[in-house]
Scaffold this active site. Structure first.
Site, PDB file in Angstrom:
ATOM      1  N   LEU A 421      -7.634 -16.130  -9.728  1.00 41.90           N
ATOM      2  CA  LEU A 421      -8.316 -16.271  -8.438  1.00 41.90           C
ATOM      3  C   LEU A 421      -8.553 -14.905  -7.831  1.00 41.90           C
ATOM      4  O   LEU A 421      -9.534 -14.666  -7.154  1.00 41.90           O
ATOM      5  CB  LEU A 421      -7.462 -17.098  -7.487  1.00 41.90           C
ATOM      6  CG  LEU A 421      -7.302 -18.575  -7.833  1.00 41.90           C
ATOM      7  CD1 LEU A 421      -6.234 -19.183  -6.960  1.00 41.90           C
ATOM      8  CD2 LEU A 421      -8.619 -19.300  -7.639  1.00 41.90           C
ATOM      9  N   GLY A 422      -7.630 -14.036  -8.073  1.00 45.09           N
ATOM     10  CA  GLY A 422      -7.797 -12.716  -7.497  1.00 45.09           C
ATOM     11  C   GLY A 422      -6.790 -11.760  -8.066  1.00 45.09           C
ATOM     12  O   GLY A 422      -5.743 -12.153  -8.584  1.00 45.09           O
ATOM     13  N   GLN A 423      -7.161 -10.478  -8.001  1.00 46.26           N
ATOM     14  CA  GLN A 423      -6.268  -9.452  -8.487  1.00 46.26           C
ATOM     15  C   GLN A 423      -6.204  -8.403  -7.416  1.00 46.26           C
ATOM     16  O   GLN A 423      -7.228  -7.909  -6.966  1.00 46.26           O
ATOM     17  CB  GLN A 423      -6.820  -8.851  -9.782  1.00 46.26           C
ATOM     18  CG  GLN A 423      -6.057  -9.296 -10.979  1.00 46.26           C
ATOM     19  CD  GLN A 423      -6.768  -8.969 -12.255  1.00 46.26           C
ATOM     20  OE1 GLN A 423      -7.978  -8.799 -12.283  1.00 46.26           O
ATOM     21  NE2 GLN A 423      -6.019  -8.899 -13.324  1.00 46.26           N
ATOM     22  N   GLY A 427      -0.603  -7.834  -7.011  1.00 40.64           N
ATOM     23  CA  GLY A 427      -0.468  -8.539  -8.280  1.00 40.64           C
ATOM     24  C   GLY A 427      -1.647  -9.454  -8.547  1.00 40.64           C
ATOM     25  O   GLY A 427      -2.714  -9.289  -7.961  1.00 40.64           O
ATOM     26  N   THR A 428      -1.445 -10.401  -9.423  1.00 43.20           N
ATOM     27  CA  THR A 428      -2.524 -11.294  -9.840  1.00 43.20           C
ATOM     28  C   THR A 428      -2.222 -12.706  -9.352  1.00 43.20           C
ATOM     29  O   THR A 428      -1.082 -13.147  -9.405  1.00 43.20           O
ATOM     30  CB  THR A 428      -2.632 -11.304 -11.371  1.00 43.20           C
ATOM     31  OG1 THR A 428      -2.655  -9.960 -11.807  1.00 43.20           O
ATOM     32  CG2 THR A 428      -3.892 -12.002 -11.823  1.00 43.20           C
ATOM     33  N   LYS A 443       1.293 -16.685  -7.913  1.00 45.81           N
ATOM     34  CA  LYS A 443       1.131 -15.242  -7.767  1.00 45.81           C
ATOM     35  C   LYS A 443       2.130 -14.520  -8.636  1.00 45.81           C
ATOM     36  O   LYS A 443       3.327 -14.754  -8.576  1.00 45.81           O
ATOM     37  CB  LYS A 443       1.342 -14.853  -6.314  1.00 45.81           C
ATOM     38  CG  LYS A 443       1.100 -13.389  -6.102  1.00 45.81           C
ATOM     39  CD  LYS A 443       1.093 -13.064  -4.658  1.00 45.81           C
ATOM     40  CE  LYS A 443       1.543 -11.630  -4.473  1.00 45.81           C
ATOM     41  NZ  LYS A 443       1.596 -11.266  -3.093  1.00 45.81           N
ATOM     42  N   ASP A 540       0.820  -6.323   6.050  1.00 47.11           N
ATOM     43  CA  ASP A 540      -0.443  -6.164   5.327  1.00 47.11           C
ATOM     44  C   ASP A 540      -1.459  -7.184   5.820  1.00 47.11           C
ATOM     45  O   ASP A 540      -2.167  -7.799   5.037  1.00 47.11           O
ATOM     46  CB  ASP A 540      -0.189  -6.295   3.824  1.00 47.11           C
ATOM     47  CG  ASP A 540      -1.355  -5.714   3.034  1.00 47.11           C
ATOM     48  OD1 ASP A 540      -2.152  -4.944   3.626  1.00 47.11           O
ATOM     49  OD2 ASP A 540      -1.472  -6.036   1.846  1.00 47.11           O
TER      50      ASP A 540
END
Ligand code: NAG
Ligand code: NAG
Ligand code: NAG
Ligand code: NAG
Ligand code: NAG
Ligand code: NAG
Length: 741
Positions: A421-423, A427-428, A443, A540
């Site tokens: 889904l996303g990096q 992390g990934t 995750k 964050d």
């Protein structure tokens, strides 16, 4: 005719002299007598070289008289060396009667065969009516008699090609190993004389299968007939083994004890013919390809190739042999392809089977190793500690599920790339489907620091307790992997970033939506800072604000978040966060407090208002950094410049301006000057609820422009001077933006 002459054999025996003979010489000339050719061990009275026949046994010395070969006075018509047999002609034993019933003529048959014996392959045969025939034998072992009875119905039936079955003719097998025999016959006394059809009765020996009853005529005058009889011979007084090491039989032959074990015989091996007693020459190869009897059985479309002892069938070119049916089939025929496929299939299946077994074993070994590794990782990642906390007197509302490594692998389809889904910097993130078909986000954090295991477990426990509608729920974790996996609730509609600047950009993303999202995010952060059991600084906050299908904000990615121990106001940590959203104070001092999140939120709010990215290097110098651009615009009453034209209308202008003021307040240079998250949330909520103006500016003085500029200045200076630091931070920023998560 009497065969008393056979007694001569015994007499000759007396003159026999024991000689140690060598092998039959290759120089022996073959002797021919009539149509019969003689070779070792046979010789004739003309054979002078005692090496050329078995002179120690008189039985092998035959006589040649006027083209007739004689064994005593029996004519020899054939010698079979392979079967160790002689075929001789032997007369019949008979009685004939005259019309008065008296004997008119008769002949008895007595045979003495010396070292030769009657072959089993003969039959005692009687021909005649109402008679009995018998054979008395004596041999090396025993004496026996056999006989058979032939009766005739009246009148004698016309026999045509019938068997000797007891009517006018009977047969009886003969005992083997007899070398003395008497064949005799008698009439059955009680029967009347039949002078008409058969005045004589006959008894004789004959090779099995060669005598046929065909018609009455042929069996009425047998007085001068001689029938073929087989005699066995063997090399006496020696067995195969007796002379150690010396091969007794010739090439391509084998030695076997004679059945009565008094000697040995030699036989050609399968596929060879000739005289196995010729020790140098031996048996010769049968050319099956041309031999009329020992014929090859090569299939159609093949050529025969003779090889020693056998033959080969080679299919002609264009044909191939089907080994199961032994047929040559054309290479282009369907059968050929079927066959070929079958062969290939068979081989392949066999090969696969072996492979399967091997891989099974390997799999098992790997499985065991993996299990060990998983256990090791589990401990390393604080699994034991977590279990202890979960079971112990910890918070009761904790609901952390511990996932297995296998389950995770299955859920992500083996961490398939298509599931990513996303990096990002943290992390990934994979899309995972659990066995109950629920969708989750998994995750995989970046390689962690083992020294922070306890802190990590703490975070898992605390984050899993947060049950807030605007926080992405942590469902559980998997600790069996090298890097722990966190399993979150799956949010469908992408990130706020996607909606504002990215793939899901939507012109109907109105101010109302944006304001509500801002309120939700602010409320969530306020909750995390104050209401949660231990205060949490997200650290964050940025575009990793997710939106669900109703565009409800879900704050995610607590990868960098830190719990603030109750007794400490500030923490010194490694600076972590995303460029553009990073609190300059935190960046400079490394001191973290909740006001860092306030700064980041301010940036997000500015993005919502302006629709622009926090940091955009493509923009002119003065507007590169959204925070300073915004501050100066507010100060110089040029706010309309930065507001997203798409959202502004007469109704919301005040709200937007108010929100912009809040954003500027949030991004003040020093943390102390920034409002608390709780206050920010309250103000924004107020905008929705009453649209009344808060006395915001009374509480917090207007920000000084130079302060903001200073912050940017420091950032820029760092960016340019410290290349490594810049790179790593920029990398993080880029990854996070790409990943959209
Ligand atoms: C066969 O005869 C040849 C000459 O005729 C002789 O040289 C050879 O030695 C003889 N072989 C045997 C085994 O007697
Ligand atoms: C039978 O064979 C043996 C051994 O070869 C020999 O000593 C004997 O004289 C032979 N007997 C007759 C009757 O030929
Ligand atoms: C005689 O030959 C027939 C036919 O070949 C066979 O069936 C039978 O067993 C033989 N008899 C003996 C005693 O060998
Ligand atoms: C032949 O007979 C001898 C003596 O009876 C025996 O030792 C040997 O094993 C026999 N050989 C075969 C091949 O039957
Ligand atoms: C030789 O004899 C053996 C055994 O009796 C038999 O199997 C083989 O076919 C015979 N060979 C020939 C060429 O007659
Ligand atoms: C979105 O809103 C609809 C209607 O209010 C509601 O039924 C649905 O559960 C909401 N979806 C989520 C994910 O909250």
């Amino acid at each position: 005719m009497k065969l008393q002459g056979l007694f001569l054999v015994a007499i000759i025996c007396l003159s026999y002299t024991q000689l140690v003979k060598g092998q039959p010489s290759t120089n022996c000339s073959t002797t021919t007598c009539g149509k019969v050719t003689l070779e070792y061990p046979f010789g004739t009275s003309f054979s002078h070289d005692p090496d050329c026949y078995r002179s120690e046994d008189p039985s092998f010395k035959l006589t040649c008289d006027k083209e007739k070969l004689l064994f005593d006075d029996l004519e020899v018509v054939h010698v079979n060396y392979n079967a160790s047999q002689l075929r001789v002609l032997i007369p019949v034993s008979y009685v004939c009667f005259n019309s008065q019933g008296h004997i008119s003529s008769e002949s008895n048959l007595i045979g003495r065969l010396g070292n030769l014996t009657l072959s089993k392959n003969n039959m005692l045969t009687a021909v005649g009516c109402d008679m009995v025939a018998y054979l008395s034998t004596a041999g090396s072992r025993r004496r026996t008699s056999v006989g058979c009875v032939s009766i005739c119905d009246d009148p004698l039936p016309q026999v045509t090609d019938r068997q000797c079955n007891g009517v006018g003719c009977c047969q009886s097998p003969v005992p083997a190993w007899s070398n003395i025999f008497i064949v005799s016959r008698n009439r059955l006394r009680y029967t009347s004389v039949r002078s008409s059809t058969s005045p004589c009765i006959y008894a004789f020996l004959v090779e099995n299968g060669t005598f046929k009853v065909s018609g009455v005529e042929s069996v009425t005058n047998l007085q001068n007939t001689r029938f073929p009889v087989l005699l066995d011979w063997s090399i006496r007084g020696e067995t195969c083994e007796q002379v150690g090491g010396i091969k007794k039989c010739g090439a391509n032959s084998e030695c076997s004890n004679s059945t009565d074990n008094t000697g040995y015989v030699c036989k050609c091996l399968q596929g060879f013919y000739g005289n196995p007693y010729l020790r140098e020459e031996g048996c010769k190869d049968i050319d099956e390809c041309t031999h009329p009897i020992h014929k090859h059985n090569c299939p159609e479309f093949s050529t025969c190739e003779n090889i020693p002892g056998s033959f080969l069938c080679n299919c002609k070119s264009g044909y191939d042999l089907d080994t199961t049916t032994n047929i040559c089939i054309p290479k282009d025929s369907p059968e050929y392809y079927t066959k070929w496929t079958q062969t290939v299939l068979g081989t392949t299946i066999g090969f696969l089977a072996i492979l399967l077994v091997v891989s099974c074993v390997q799999q098992r070994m790997k499985h065991r190793k993996d299990a060990k590794l998983r256990q090791q990782f589990f401990e390393q990642n604080g699994g034991g500690m977590l279990m202890q906390r979960l079971s112990g007197a910890g918070p009761s509302n904790v609901d952390v599920k511990i996932f297995t490594e296998e389950g995770m692998k299955e859920a992500t389809n083996g961490y398939d790339d298509s599931r990513i889904l996303g990096q990002g910097g943290q992390g990934t993130v994979y899309k995972g489907i659990l066995p109950d078909n629920s969708i989750v986000a998994i995750k995989k954090a970046r390689l962690g620091d083992n020294s922070q295991v306890e802190q990590f477990i703490n975070e898992v426990l605390v984050l899993s307790q947060i049950n807030h509608r605007n926080v992405v729920k942590l469902l559980g974790c998997c600790l069996e992997t090298e890097v722990p996996l966190l399993v979150y609730e799956f949010i469908t509609s992408g990130t706020l970033f996607d909606h504002l600047h990215g793939s899901m950009f939507d012109s109907s993303f109105t101010w109302e939506h944006r304001l509500r999202i801002a309120v939700e995010v602010a409320g969530t952060l306020a909750y995390l800072h104050s209401s949660a059991s231990i205060p949490i600084i997200h650290r964050d906050v940025k575009t990793n604000i997710l939106l669900d299908e109703n565009l409800t904000a879900k704050v995610a990615d607590f990868g960098a978040s830190r719990l603030i121990p109750m007794d400490k106001e500030q923490l010194t940590t490694m600076v972590q966060g995303t460029l553009g959203y990073l609190d300059p104070e935190y960046y400079n001092t490394g001191l973290l407090n909740e006001k860092s999140d306030v700064y980041s939120f301010g940036v997000v709010l500015m993005e919502l208002i302006s629709g622009q990215k926090a940091l955009c290097f493509e923009r002119p110098q003065y507007s590169k950094h959204l925070v300073s651009y915004f501050a100066s615009a507010t100060k110089e009453n040029r706010l309309h410049e930065v507001i997203d034209g798409q959202v502004m209308n007469e109704d919301n202008e005040r709200e937007i301006q108010e929100a912009a003021r809040v954003a500027v307040e949030c991004t003040r240079l020093t943390g102390e000057e920034r409002p608390k998250m709780k206050e920010v949330a309250a103000v924004l909520e107020g905008l929705i609820a009453t649209k009344t103006k808060h006395q915001w500016s009374d509480q917090y003085p207007e920000p000084m422009e130079f302060e903001h500029l200073l912050g940017v200045e420091i950032l820029s200076a760092q960016d340019e001077t410290s290349s490594t630091g810049y790179d790593s931070i920029k990398n993080v920023a880029r990854l996070d933006i790409e990943a959209g998560r």
